[in-house]
Design a protein around this motif. Sequence first.
Motif, PDB file in Angstrom:
ATOM      1  N   HIS A  13       1.090  -1.401  -0.020  1.00  0.00           N
ATOM      2  CA  HIS A  13      -0.074  -0.087  -0.129  1.00  0.00           C
ATOM      3  C   HIS A  13       0.751   0.909   0.289  1.00  0.00           C
ATOM      4  CE1 HIS A  13      -2.590   2.681   1.069  1.00  0.00           C
ATOM      5  NE2 HIS A  13      -2.405   3.649   2.472  1.00  0.00           N
ATOM      6  N   HIS A  46       3.360  10.383   4.015  1.00  0.00           N
ATOM      7  CA  HIS A  46       2.277   9.037   4.001  1.00  0.00           C
ATOM      8  C   HIS A  46       3.246   7.876   4.356  1.00  0.00           C
ATOM      9  CE1 HIS A  46       0.614   5.585   2.381  1.00  0.00           C
ATOM     10  NE2 HIS A  46      -0.438   5.788   3.069  1.00  0.00           N
ATOM     11  N   HIS A  62       3.192   5.069   7.990  1.00  0.00           N
ATOM     12  CA  HIS A  62       2.983   3.946   7.852  1.00  0.00           C
ATOM     13  C   HIS A  62       4.520   3.215   8.848  1.00  0.00           C
ATOM     14  CE1 HIS A  62      -0.589   3.353   5.887  1.00  0.00           C
ATOM     15  NE2 HIS A  62      -0.185   3.929   5.726  1.00  0.00           N
ATOM     16  N   TYR A  76      -5.451  14.442  -1.862  1.00  0.00           N
ATOM     17  CA  TYR A  76      -5.861  12.795  -0.991  1.00  0.00           C
ATOM     18  C   TYR A  76      -6.712  12.979   0.058  1.00  0.00           C
ATOM     19  CZ  TYR A  76      -5.450   9.069   2.279  1.00  0.00           C
ATOM     20  OH  TYR A  76      -4.990   7.522   2.993  1.00  0.00           O
TER      21      TYR A  76
HETATM   22 FE   LIG Z   1      -2.137   4.703   4.079  1.00  0.00          FE
END
Ligand SMILES: [Fe+2]
Length: 394
Positions: free
Chosen positions: A69, A152, A156, A343
């Motif tokens: 992802h 991002h 994560h 986003y």
């Molecule tokens: Fe994400």
Amino acid sequence: MRSLTNVNFDQMTKPDFLQYDPWPSAQVLLNALESSALITRTVISNLSKGQETVSISSNLNPPHWEFGHLIWFQEFWVHRHRAPSNPSFLPHADALFNSSGIVHDDRWQVQLPSIDILQNYFSDVTERSHAILRSGSLTPEQAYFLQLAIFHQDMHNEAFAYTWQHLAYAWPVERGPEVALLQTDSLEPTYIDMPASQIQLGSAPHSGFIFDNEKWQHKVAVPHFSISSDAVNNGQYLEFLEAHRDSGMSPLVSPPLHWKQEGGRWYERSFHQWLAMDLRAPVRHISAQDAERYCLWRGLRLPNEHELTALMLSSPANWRHSGLWEWTSSIFMPFAGFSPDPYQDYSSPWFDGSYRVLKGWSSYTPEYLRRPQFRNFYLPSRSDHFCGFRTCLA
Ligand SMILES: [Fe+2]
């Protein structure tokens, strides 16, 4: 009628996200991309066989899905120009790895590509980002989306850290020296008297990269309040647990999952290791609900978002950070004038009234995301992330 002198032509002509200058240099972005990619690569390559298989849980993602992802995200926003019609390097990438398209539980059901394929995908996408940064012609749009993708990935990476902590896996990335320094001076909290003030909440255009939930900067009047100079520590929280155990009070109060008592001594688990509990270290992995039970028992309360921001904006001597995201009593809601950035799922879906604002940062947050205006948000029942809390006099 507005006078022409009050019209901001920038705001009329450019989308918000192109007003997040000054843009960092290509070298600064290259360094950030490299350090973020190094953490991701280290975490994924050190998983032992079988550790990639985790039980289904609403709080976690399967590690290999999360890896795919974060690569997909960078490829989609930076290299595919956010258009699904531009093909991915990886067949079926959109169906597999777009978090807005694949419901949480399905992440355990889909057939993921092999780890070798995912690692090649990671190398390809990272190399293409390097090529942009080495090209010598970085546009504002590329600078924005590269930052979005790097930050991002950083988020994560932090999620990998709290997932590894939850699963009792060894964390293979070396941490900075600050973790050892996070101790309060005493078991007794000290309260700072904060006079009534006006603070600037949110972020202004042209103040560098921001997330959409920070739009826009506005003044807020904060009434007088008193707030603890340090986050609640293990010793203080233990007193609360022991008082409940001894009195047979609320059965809802139980030790955090990463604590255990053996032979009359308490231990705290850090990833795969059980360590003798340091009573002066900030208590962590406490849900907002448990933090509020603690406050109720002490006759205290959680700070709200305005108060914790005011503390962070005041003298550095006042804001003694805990190395943890700190809960507030404030519901995560948009500021007046909010509009989503490209986003759209970063903030908008979570303004449903069930999320709480957390301020600060954790030891796993990169330096460049440690900003007083940054707003984090989680469900108040969550305790798996690196969270703690400080208190206000009621
Ligand atoms: Fe994400």
